[in-house]
Design a protein around this motif. Structure first.
Motif, PDB file in Angstrom:
ATOM      1  N   PRO A   5       0.823  -1.215   0.000  1.00  0.00           N
ATOM      2  CA  PRO A   5       0.000   0.000   0.000  1.00  0.00           C
ATOM      3  C   PRO A   5       0.856   1.264   0.000  1.00  0.00           C
ATOM      4  O   PRO A   5       1.938   1.291   0.592  1.00  0.00           O
ATOM      5  N   VAL A   8      -0.619   7.438   2.898  1.00  0.00           N
ATOM      6  CA  VAL A   8      -1.607   8.504   2.812  1.00  0.00           C
ATOM      7  C   VAL A   8      -1.047   9.649   3.652  1.00  0.00           C
ATOM      8  O   VAL A   8      -1.108   9.623   4.881  1.00  0.00           O
ATOM      9  N   ILE A  68     -11.287  10.446   2.146  1.00  0.00           N
ATOM     10  CA  ILE A  68     -10.736   9.211   2.722  1.00  0.00           C
ATOM     11  C   ILE A  68     -11.012   8.037   1.791  1.00  0.00           C
ATOM     12  O   ILE A  68     -10.120   7.217   1.527  1.00  0.00           O
ATOM     13  N   PHE A  69     -12.228   7.934   1.288  1.00  0.00           N
ATOM     14  CA  PHE A  69     -12.600   6.827   0.407  1.00  0.00           C
ATOM     15  C   PHE A  69     -11.683   6.776  -0.817  1.00  0.00           C
ATOM     16  O   PHE A  69     -11.137   5.723  -1.155  1.00  0.00           O
ATOM     17  N   SER A  71      -8.712   8.207  -1.172  1.00  0.00           N
ATOM     18  CA  SER A  71      -7.324   7.962  -0.774  1.00  0.00           C
ATOM     19  C   SER A  71      -7.086   6.485  -0.482  1.00  0.00           C
ATOM     20  O   SER A  71      -6.027   5.942  -0.810  1.00  0.00           O
ATOM     21  N   LYS A  72      -8.075   5.800   0.100  1.00  0.00           N
ATOM     22  CA  LYS A  72      -7.942   4.363   0.365  1.00  0.00           C
ATOM     23  C   LYS A  72      -7.852   3.574  -0.936  1.00  0.00           C
ATOM     24  O   LYS A  72      -7.049   2.636  -1.038  1.00  0.00           O
ATOM     25  N   SER A  75      -4.317   4.240  -2.319  1.00  0.00           N
ATOM     26  CA  SER A  75      -3.287   3.652  -1.466  1.00  0.00           C
ATOM     27  C   SER A  75      -3.230   2.133  -1.620  1.00  0.00           C
ATOM     28  O   SER A  75      -2.140   1.562  -1.722  1.00  0.00           O
ATOM     29  N   ARG A  76      -4.367   1.489  -1.652  1.00  0.00           N
ATOM     30  CA  ARG A  76      -4.352   0.019  -1.745  1.00  0.00           C
ATOM     31  C   ARG A  76      -3.795  -0.470  -3.080  1.00  0.00           C
ATOM     32  O   ARG A  76      -3.478  -1.645  -3.226  1.00  0.00           O
ATOM     33  N   GLU A  99      -9.065   4.638   9.138  1.00  0.00           N
ATOM     34  CA  GLU A  99      -9.454   4.058   7.851  1.00  0.00           C
ATOM     35  C   GLU A  99      -8.263   3.764   6.936  1.00  0.00           C
ATOM     36  O   GLU A  99      -8.388   3.023   5.976  1.00  0.00           O
ATOM     37  N   SER A 100      -7.133   4.387   7.223  1.00  0.00           N
ATOM     38  CA  SER A 100      -5.971   4.286   6.336  1.00  0.00           C
ATOM     39  C   SER A 100      -4.771   3.757   7.113  1.00  0.00           C
ATOM     40  O   SER A 100      -4.129   4.510   7.843  1.00  0.00           O
ATOM     41  N   TYR A 103      -1.541   5.859   7.078  1.00  0.00           N
ATOM     42  CA  TYR A 103      -1.790   7.285   7.310  1.00  0.00           C
ATOM     43  C   TYR A 103      -0.593   7.960   7.976  1.00  0.00           C
ATOM     44  O   TYR A 103      -0.020   7.429   8.933  1.00  0.00           O
TER      45      TYR A 103
END
Length: 180
Positions: A5, A8, A68-69, A71-72, A75-76, A99-100, A103
């Motif tokens: 990943p 973030v 956030i959604f 960025s996830k 990142s994944r 959530e991250s 982060y």
């Protein structure tokens, strides 16, 4: 094959603190080094993915949830994500952290007076004249991060120096600076 990943990197601070300026300079360095990286800017997200949201606490939280959604998702897929968003409330930053998994909270620390001096859009003046309500730092609180991963001072350090601090942190976090 599993993808590692991306980080973030969440830039938080007052309007005019230098979040986006620093994030853009960091993005440029990462891309020059061939790293997969993207910038999610709070102002841009408000005009696209959060169009129609206001500045109430609930609307601000919804805006951050949407960032956030995205960025996830990035990142994944191994992309380092640079988020430049005021994110005035601790609960928002705590949500982003929870959530991250990768982060990194970057507090862009700049005194309110300097942010007001830099304000090319005149937003602080409008807030002080009650033309804008709920403006962070004037009519609404900015809850200073209690334990950010990185603190940069844009009133005391040049952009290049602050970017260097962040790259050093990234190198310590996982050897990501090797090509930079």
């Amino acid at each position: 094959m599993s993808v590692k990943p991306g980080l973030v990197l969440w830039f938080t601070g007052l309007s005019g603190a230098g979040k986006t300026t620093t994030a853009r300079a960091l993005l440029e360095e990462l891309q020059k080094a061939g790293k997969a990286a993207e910038l999610l800017d709070g102002d841009e997200s408000r005009s696209v993915i959060s169009k129609g949201l206001g500045f109430s606490r609930e609307d601000r939280l919804e805006n951050i949830r949407r960032i956030i959604f995205i960025s996830k998702l990035l990142s994944r897929n191994g992309i380092d994500v640079l988020v430049s968003a005021i994110t005035p409330y601790r609960e928002m930053r705590d949500l982003a952290r929870s959530e991250s998994p990768e982060y990194v909270e970057i507090f862009v620390d700049c005194p309110l007076e300097e942010c007001e001096r830099r304000d090319v859009k005149g937003l602080y003046a409008k807030a002080r004249n009650a033309e804008i309500s709920h403006f962070t730092g004037i009519g609404d609180a900015y809850e200073t991060p209690e334990q950010p991963d990185i603190v940069i001072r844009t009133d005391k350090e040049e952009v290049e120096s602050n970017v260097g601090h962040i790259l050093d942190y990234m190198a310590r976090k996982g050897g990501r600076r090797s090509a930079v």
